[in-house]
Design an enzyme around this catalytic site. Structure first.
Site, short mmCIF file in Angstrom:
data_model
loop_
_atom_site.label_atom_id
_atom_site.label_comp_id
_atom_site.label_asym_id
_atom_site.label_seq_id
_atom_site.Cartn_x
_atom_site.Cartn_y
_atom_site.Cartn_z
N ASN A 129 2.13 -5.24 -3.15
CA ASN A 129 0.72 -5.53 -2.88
C ASN A 129 -0.04 -4.24 -2.59
O ASN A 129 0.44 -3.37 -1.85
CB ASN A 129 0.66 -6.45 -1.63
N GLU A 151 0.81 -1.24 0.00
CA GLU A 151 0.00 0.00 0.00
C GLU A 151 0.83 1.28 0.00
O GLU A 151 0.59 2.18 0.80
CB GLU A 151 -0.95 -0.02 1.20
N GLU A 169 -6.47 -10.53 -1.41
CA GLU A 169 -7.31 -10.27 -0.23
C GLU A 169 -8.77 -10.15 -0.63
O GLU A 169 -9.51 -9.28 -0.15
CB GLU A 169 -6.84 -8.98 0.48
N ASP A 204 -12.55 -9.96 -1.15
CA ASP A 204 -13.87 -10.02 -0.50
C ASP A 204 -14.78 -9.06 -1.27
O ASP A 204 -14.30 -8.08 -1.84
CB ASP A 204 -13.82 -9.71 1.01
N HIS A 256 -10.25 -5.80 -2.56
CA HIS A 256 -11.33 -5.62 -1.58
C HIS A 256 -12.47 -4.89 -2.30
O HIS A 256 -12.45 -3.67 -2.43
CB HIS A 256 -10.86 -4.78 -0.39
O1 9MR Z 1 -7.95 -7.82 8.26
C1 9MR Z 1 -6.99 -7.05 8.94
C2 9MR Z 1 -7.58 -6.52 10.24
O2 9MR Z 1 -7.78 -7.60 11.14
C3 9MR Z 1 -6.65 -5.49 10.86
O3 9MR Z 1 -7.29 -4.91 11.96
C4 9MR Z 1 -6.30 -4.45 9.84
C5 9MR Z 1 -5.35 -3.46 10.45
O4 9MR Z 1 -4.74 -2.64 9.54
O5 9MR Z 1 -5.70 -5.06 8.70
C6 9MR Z 1 -6.58 -5.91 8.05
O6 9MR Z 1 -5.97 -6.43 6.90
C7 9MR Z 1 -5.62 -5.48 5.89
C8 9MR Z 1 -4.40 -6.00 5.19
O7 9MR Z 1 -3.37 -6.23 6.11
C9 9MR Z 1 -3.93 -5.03 4.12
N1 9MR Z 1 -4.98 -4.70 3.22
C10 9MR Z 1 -6.22 -4.28 3.80
C11 9MR Z 1 -6.70 -5.31 4.82
C12 9MR Z 1 -8.06 -4.94 5.36
O8 9MR Z 1 -7.98 -3.75 6.09
#
Ligand code: 9MR
Length: 440
Positions: free
Chosen positions: A201, A159, A267, A269, A238
């Site tokens: 990513n 990111e 990722e 969804d 996402h």
């Molecule tokens: O799913 C993850 C969630 O449990 C955490 O609280 C969050 C914190 O930043 O991160 C989520 O996963 C993220 C992933 O690491 C990077 N892309 C976005 C995902 C959804 O927020």
């Protein structure tokens, strides 16, 4: 199962023929395509999920995980705040639990993530300049070394680009250390684990027309031209929180692939889990040879970071949703991998690399040989898709799981090549995957 001589192999082979013909009598011919992972493997791909270590004690969760998925991404356990909570004090317990669960069940692991503006521990958040740059490279070196041979792909940088129309880098403490921080991160990861596939990513890089997509594309193009060690791009995908599946998604996948990198859907969804959108994503991945697999961001809706949108393939009580059926049907349609070619995406290893090649094929079974380079003492994990079953091995010290689908083979001094026989049990197209190669 222990080492078998060629003579004993023949005997076991004969027993296997009998077992297979008996099995055919009680099952339908087409065993293919009963789970996401097995169906994806038949197309030379993986189907994975984000996993949370604290859910591994939930048997309803692990039942679905072990049945359906052949790849996992730790949802939070390999992030910087989890692995280096205090500077230079590393903590791998939760991540190691996920990795060992994956290895025991023949699942490949995606490491997530080595360098990111978010989920930094407090000590890193307050750093800047050279001190932060050095802390970043040290973190990458330590963590990638710890997981060497166990992580097939790393999200090295996550990111790093801004949303919106600017096409600029995201502002962050890492970005402020200098624009070269991303390539420095990739070089550090490459030095620590030369065999892992190294990915960039991001989210909102799905629509080919978006400025952010174009900006990431130009960075990857530049990296390839200058020899920065990048192997893959992860599209988080996402399609929640207001982002929708774009009709040009396949163009995005194929455009990145044309730069000479693999693409991964990392990722996935989708808000309310519409079957059509899930089907389209699956078909788009299958249409692009370098699309190596799909990872959904959680198993049941109740496991989702956006549970209010019910965006996943299983209900909170573990029932398959219509989107599940759509994905499975898409995976099962079209052309399977050519029979006889083992899927080895990618060669995996720590200080060693294991590469599978096809051996003799009979009507009911086939042989595979695996050659290990880079080490004389090694341990390699390979897996086959149930109902296939490994029945015989040679030239190594073998241990098999109870269902005969996951083989751990250790060197026994007889050289760098070992082999095994797999009974097809009705599935004649799937081929083994090499999960890991390590020197321990
Ligand atoms: O799913 C993850 C969630 O449990 C955490 O609280 C969050 C914190 O930043 O991160 C989520 O996963 C993220 C992933 O690491 C990077 N892309 C976005 C995902 C959804 O927020």
């Amino acid at each position: 199962m222990s080492v078998t001589t060629p003579r004993r192999m023949l005997l076991l082979g004969a027993v296997g023929v009998l077992a297979a013909s008996m099995a055919v009598g009680v099952t339908t011919a087409a065993q293919a395509g009963t789970t996401l992972g097995a169906s994806a493997a038949e197309k030379g791909r993986y189907f994975g999920t984000a996993v949370a270590a604290n859910r591994l004690s939930d048997s309803a969760y692990t039942t679905i995980l072990n049945r359906e998925f052949n790849q996992v991404t730790p949802e939070n356990e390999m992030k910087i705040d989890a692995t280096e909570p205090q500077q230079n004090q590393f903590s791998y317990g939760a991540a190691d639990r996920i990795v060992s669960h994956a290895r025991a069940n023949g699942m490949q692991v995606r490491g997530h993530t080595l360098a990111w503006h978010a989920q930094q521990p407090p000590w890193m958040q307050s750093m800047s300049g050279t001190a932060l740059r050095n802390a970043m490279t040290n973190h990458i070196t330590q963590v990638a070394t710890h997981f060497r041979g166990q992580v097939a792909w790393w999200d090295v940088v996550n990111e790093a680009f801004a949303d919106g129309s600017s096409g600029a880098r995201r502002d962050s403490n890492l970005q402020r250390t200098g624009n070269d921080w991303i390539e420095v991160a990739f070089r550090a990861a490459d030095a620590a684990d030369p065999n892992a596939q190294l990915c960039y990513n991001d989210y909102n890089i799905d629509n080919w027309n978006d400025a952010k997509t174009q900006a990431v594309y130009r960075m990857v193009q530049d990296f390839k031209q200058r020899g920065v060690p990048i192997d893959c791009v992860g599209l988080q995908s996402h399609f929640t929180g207001g982002s929708n599946y774009p009709s040009n998604y396949r163009t995005t996948l194929s455009s990145f692939a044309a730069l000479g990198v693999d693409v991964h859907i990392t990722e996935l969804d989708i808000r309310n889990a519409p079957a059509d959108a899930y089907r389209n994503v699956t078909n788009d991945c299958l249409a692009v040879a370098r699309c190596k697999g799909i990872t959904v961001w959680g198993i049941r809706d109740s496991d989702s970071w956006r549970s209010g949108e019910s965006p996943l393939l299983f209900t909170g009580s573990g029932q398959k949703k219509p989107a599940y059926d759509a994905v499975l049907a898409a995976l099962n349609s079209g052309t399977a991998q050519p029979t006889g070619s083992p899927t080895t995406p990618p060669p995996v290893g720590g200080n060693c690399t294991a590469t599978a090649s096809a051996g003799q094929v009979w009507g009911d079974r086939y042989n595979t040989s695996v050659t290990v380079t880079g080490a004389s003492t090694w341990s390699v994990v390979v897996s086959v898709s149930s109902p296939q079953r490994i029945t015989t091995t040679w030239s190594g010290t073998a241990s098999l799981n109870s269902s005969g689908t996951v083989l751990t083979m250790r060197s026994n001094g007889s050289g760098g090549t070992f082999g095994f026989t797999t009974m097809m049990n009705g599935n004649s197209s799937a081929r083994p995957q090499v999960t890991s190669c390590s020197t321990s």
